[in-house]
Design a protein around this motif. Structure first.
Motif, PDB file in Angstrom:
ATOM      1  N   ASP A 155      14.638   3.686 -13.385  1.00 27.42           N
ATOM      2  CA  ASP A 155      15.117   3.539 -14.759  1.00 27.42           C
ATOM      3  C   ASP A 155      13.912   3.402 -15.693  1.00 27.42           C
ATOM      4  O   ASP A 155      13.012   2.598 -15.430  1.00 27.42           O
ATOM      5  N   PRO A 156      13.863   4.190 -16.770  1.00 29.55           N
ATOM      6  CA  PRO A 156      12.678   4.183 -17.647  1.00 29.55           C
ATOM      7  C   PRO A 156      12.303   2.799 -18.179  1.00 29.55           C
ATOM      8  O   PRO A 156      11.126   2.533 -18.441  1.00 29.55           O
ATOM      9  N   ARG A 157      13.275   1.919 -18.315  1.00 28.02           N
ATOM     10  CA  ARG A 157      12.996   0.582 -18.851  1.00 28.02           C
ATOM     11  C   ARG A 157      12.231  -0.294 -17.868  1.00 28.02           C
ATOM     12  O   ARG A 157      11.536  -1.239 -18.291  1.00 28.02           O
ATOM     13  N   ILE A 158      12.349  -0.011 -16.575  1.00 27.20           N
ATOM     14  CA  ILE A 158      11.736  -0.896 -15.574  1.00 27.20           C
ATOM     15  C   ILE A 158      10.845  -0.158 -14.574  1.00 27.20           C
ATOM     16  O   ILE A 158      10.283  -0.786 -13.675  1.00 27.20           O
ATOM     17  N   LYS A 159      10.713   1.140 -14.737  1.00 20.52           N
ATOM     18  CA  LYS A 159       9.938   1.938 -13.782  1.00 20.52           C
ATOM     19  C   LYS A 159       8.511   1.417 -13.624  1.00 20.52           C
ATOM     20  O   LYS A 159       7.989   1.293 -12.513  1.00 20.52           O
ATOM     21  N   ASP A 160       7.859   1.100 -14.734  1.00 24.65           N
ATOM     22  CA  ASP A 160       6.480   0.625 -14.666  1.00 24.65           C
ATOM     23  C   ASP A 160       6.394  -0.759 -14.040  1.00 24.65           C
ATOM     24  O   ASP A 160       5.364  -1.115 -13.449  1.00 24.65           O
ATOM     25  N   ILE A 161       7.433  -1.552 -14.184  1.00 22.44           N
ATOM     26  CA  ILE A 161       7.440  -2.891 -13.583  1.00 22.44           C
ATOM     27  C   ILE A 161       7.516  -2.783 -12.061  1.00 22.44           C
ATOM     28  O   ILE A 161       6.805  -3.496 -11.344  1.00 22.44           O
ATOM     29  N   PHE A 162       8.350  -1.883 -11.566  1.00 19.26           N
ATOM     30  CA  PHE A 162       8.464  -1.706 -10.115  1.00 19.26           C
ATOM     31  C   PHE A 162       7.232  -1.026  -9.533  1.00 19.26           C
ATOM     32  O   PHE A 162       6.857  -1.290  -8.399  1.00 19.26           O
ATOM     33  N   GLY A 163       6.604  -0.161 -10.300  1.00 19.15           N
ATOM     34  CA  GLY A 163       5.380   0.480  -9.857  1.00 19.15           C
ATOM     35  C   GLY A 163       5.603   1.485  -8.733  1.00 19.15           C
ATOM     36  O   GLY A 163       6.730   1.891  -8.441  1.00 19.15           O
ATOM     37  N   ALA A 164       4.513   1.860  -8.081  1.00 17.08           N
ATOM     38  CA  ALA A 164       4.572   2.831  -6.992  1.00 17.08           C
ATOM     39  C   ALA A 164       5.353   2.269  -5.812  1.00 17.08           C
ATOM     40  O   ALA A 164       5.313   1.063  -5.550  1.00 17.08           O
ATOM     41  N   ASP A 165       6.057   3.152  -5.097  1.00 14.20           N
ATOM     42  CA  ASP A 165       6.845   2.696  -3.955  1.00 14.20           C
ATOM     43  C   ASP A 165       5.973   2.049  -2.873  1.00 14.20           C
ATOM     44  O   ASP A 165       6.293   0.991  -2.349  1.00 14.20           O
ATOM     45  N   ASP A 166       4.880   2.755  -2.504  1.00  8.02           N
ATOM     46  CA  ASP A 166       3.970   2.255  -1.462  1.00  8.02           C
ATOM     47  C   ASP A 166       4.712   1.907  -0.177  1.00  8.02           C
ATOM     48  O   ASP A 166       4.431   0.885   0.467  1.00  8.02           O
ATOM     49  N   PHE A 167       5.655   2.765   0.215  1.00  2.00           N
ATOM     50  CA  PHE A 167       6.402   2.536   1.446  1.00  2.00           C
ATOM     51  C   PHE A 167       5.516   2.820   2.661  1.00  2.00           C
ATOM     52  O   PHE A 167       4.640   3.691   2.621  1.00  2.00           O
ATOM     53  N   VAL A 168       5.787   2.113   3.748  1.00  3.72           N
ATOM     54  CA  VAL A 168       5.037   2.353   4.987  1.00  3.72           C
ATOM     55  C   VAL A 168       5.635   3.548   5.728  1.00  3.72           C
ATOM     56  O   VAL A 168       6.818   3.845   5.616  1.00  3.72           O
ATOM     57  N   GLU A 169       4.791   4.235   6.471  1.00  7.07           N
ATOM     58  CA  GLU A 169       5.264   5.356   7.280  1.00  7.07           C
ATOM     59  C   GLU A 169       5.931   4.862   8.554  1.00  7.07           C
ATOM     60  O   GLU A 169       6.900   5.438   9.042  1.00  7.07           O
ATOM     61  N   VAL A 170       5.405   3.778   9.091  1.00  8.57           N
ATOM     62  CA  VAL A 170       5.994   3.126  10.267  1.00  8.57           C
ATOM     63  C   VAL A 170       6.064   1.631   9.978  1.00  8.57           C
ATOM     64  O   VAL A 170       5.268   1.101   9.191  1.00  8.57           O
ATOM     65  N   PRO A 171       7.002   0.920  10.590  1.00  8.91           N
ATOM     66  CA  PRO A 171       7.103  -0.522  10.340  1.00  8.91           C
ATOM     67  C   PRO A 171       5.827  -1.260  10.737  1.00  8.91           C
ATOM     68  O   PRO A 171       5.070  -0.800  11.600  1.00  8.91           O
ATOM     69  N   VAL A 172       5.603  -2.398  10.115  1.00 15.96           N
ATOM     70  CA  VAL A 172       4.416  -3.189  10.472  1.00 15.96           C
ATOM     71  C   VAL A 172       4.500  -3.549  11.948  1.00 15.96           C
ATOM     72  O   VAL A 172       5.577  -3.787  12.496  1.00 15.96           O
ATOM     73  N   ALA A 173       3.354  -3.567  12.591  1.00 16.36           N
ATOM     74  CA  ALA A 173       3.276  -3.841  14.027  1.00 16.36           C
ATOM     75  C   ALA A 173       2.496  -5.127  14.251  1.00 16.36           C
ATOM     76  O   ALA A 173       1.670  -5.521  13.428  1.00 16.36           O
ATOM     77  N   PRO A 174       2.758  -5.796  15.354  1.00 14.43           N
ATOM     78  CA  PRO A 174       2.047  -7.052  15.626  1.00 14.43           C
ATOM     79  C   PRO A 174       0.560  -6.826  15.848  1.00 14.43           C
ATOM     80  O   PRO A 174       0.139  -5.785  16.384  1.00 14.43           O
ATOM     81  N   LYS A 175      -0.210  -7.815  15.445  1.00 16.09           N
ATOM     82  CA  LYS A 175      -1.635  -7.750  15.706  1.00 16.09           C
ATOM     83  C   LYS A 175      -1.888  -7.896  17.206  1.00 16.09           C
ATOM     84  O   LYS A 175      -1.163  -8.595  17.899  1.00 16.09           O
ATOM     85  N   LYS A 176      -2.912  -7.228  17.677  1.00 14.63           N
ATOM     86  CA  LYS A 176      -3.262  -7.343  19.079  1.00 14.63           C
ATOM     87  C   LYS A 176      -3.879  -8.713  19.330  1.00 14.63           C
ATOM     88  O   LYS A 176      -4.528  -9.299  18.476  1.00 14.63           O
ATOM     89  N   ASP A 177      -3.680  -9.222  20.544  1.00 15.38           N
ATOM     90  CA  ASP A 177      -4.280 -10.496  20.930  1.00 15.38           C
ATOM     91  C   ASP A 177      -5.782 -10.362  20.907  1.00 15.38           C
ATOM     92  O   ASP A 177      -6.362  -9.320  21.239  1.00 15.38           O
ATOM     93  N   GLU A 178      -6.404 -11.441  20.441  1.00 18.04           N
ATOM     94  CA  GLU A 178      -7.876 -11.460  20.430  1.00 18.04           C
ATOM     95  C   GLU A 178      -8.406 -11.372  21.866  1.00 18.04           C
ATOM     96  O   GLU A 178      -7.845 -11.966  22.764  1.00 18.04           O
TER      97      GLU A 178
END
Length: 224
Positions: free
Chosen positions: A201-224
């Protein structure tokens, strides 16, 4: 037009987006104050006014203060009843509240839990694949429900944007940056077409900004 109040928040934060979007649709102005996390919210002046020391927070006329993004956004929306942000009658308003609670508790709660789990924010810093799966299945159930409800509807309550749509769009955007990769998003075409309508919506488009969606879901960090 004088601002209806002062807001402390991060413009990237979904809750702050709720408030700024509500103000934009309502034709109101909110004064977004400069904010540095860990500095501003720890200052004596801030803590005296907002003892919980979290954002977003709001101060209106006569020192009236609020915290919690949805509550602040609802207050701002109520200042412009002609905007339709809370619907057109008490039943609409109840539905707006219903969908706000649904978005926050039945979708976003699981986004946050998964993010904390994979980032090892819990004290024991352990990752559980079975817990991750269980949490995501709960979010899937909610998204499937929303996918059915939004089918053949432009907006969720009335024929124009309400606060419920703004909150749902914020929650969907957040999920698509954490738990919903491209393959997952493809399962919910109605949900993401709906998101695009609201956030675009033009009234709020700039507030929401870029989608920046991930290509794959976040994954757990590997164990140190």
């Amino acid at each position: 037009m004088a601002p209806v109040g002062s807001l402390w928040g991060d413009s990237r934060q979904r809750q702050t987006k709720y408030i700024l979007s509500a103000a934009a649709v309502a034709g109101l102005e909110v004064d977004l104050k400069p904010f540095e996390f860990g500095v501003t919210n720890k200052s004596p002046e801030f803590v005296e006014k907002f003892p919980f020391a979290k954002i977003p927070t709001f101060e209106g006329e006569n020192g009236f203060t609020l915290l919690e993004g949805a509550s602040i956004a609802r207050y701002v929306a109520s200042l412009a009843p002609e905007s339709g942000l809370l619907g057109n009658n008490i039943k609409d308003t109840a539905l707006v509240d219903q969908w706000i609670h649904f978005a926050e508790h039945e979708i976003n709660t699981y986004t946050d839990l998964i993010w904390q789990l994979v980032e090892r924010f819990f004290p024991e810093k352990a990752y559980s694949e079975s817990l991750h799966k269980s949490i995501f299945e709960r979010q899937e159930r909610s998204l499937k429900f929303l996918e059915q409800k939004i089918n053949l509807r432009e907006f969720i309550v009335t024929d124009q944007i309400t606060l419920a749509d703004i909150v749902l769009a914020g929650v969907i955007q957040r999920a698509a940056r954490v738990t919903l990769g491209a393959a997952e998003r493809a399962l919910y075409p109605n949900v993401f077409a709906y998101y695009a309508r609201v956030a675009g919506d033009p009234r709020i488009k700039d507030i929401f900004g870029a989608d920046d969606f991930v290509e794959v879901p976040v994954a757990p960090k590997k164990d140190e």
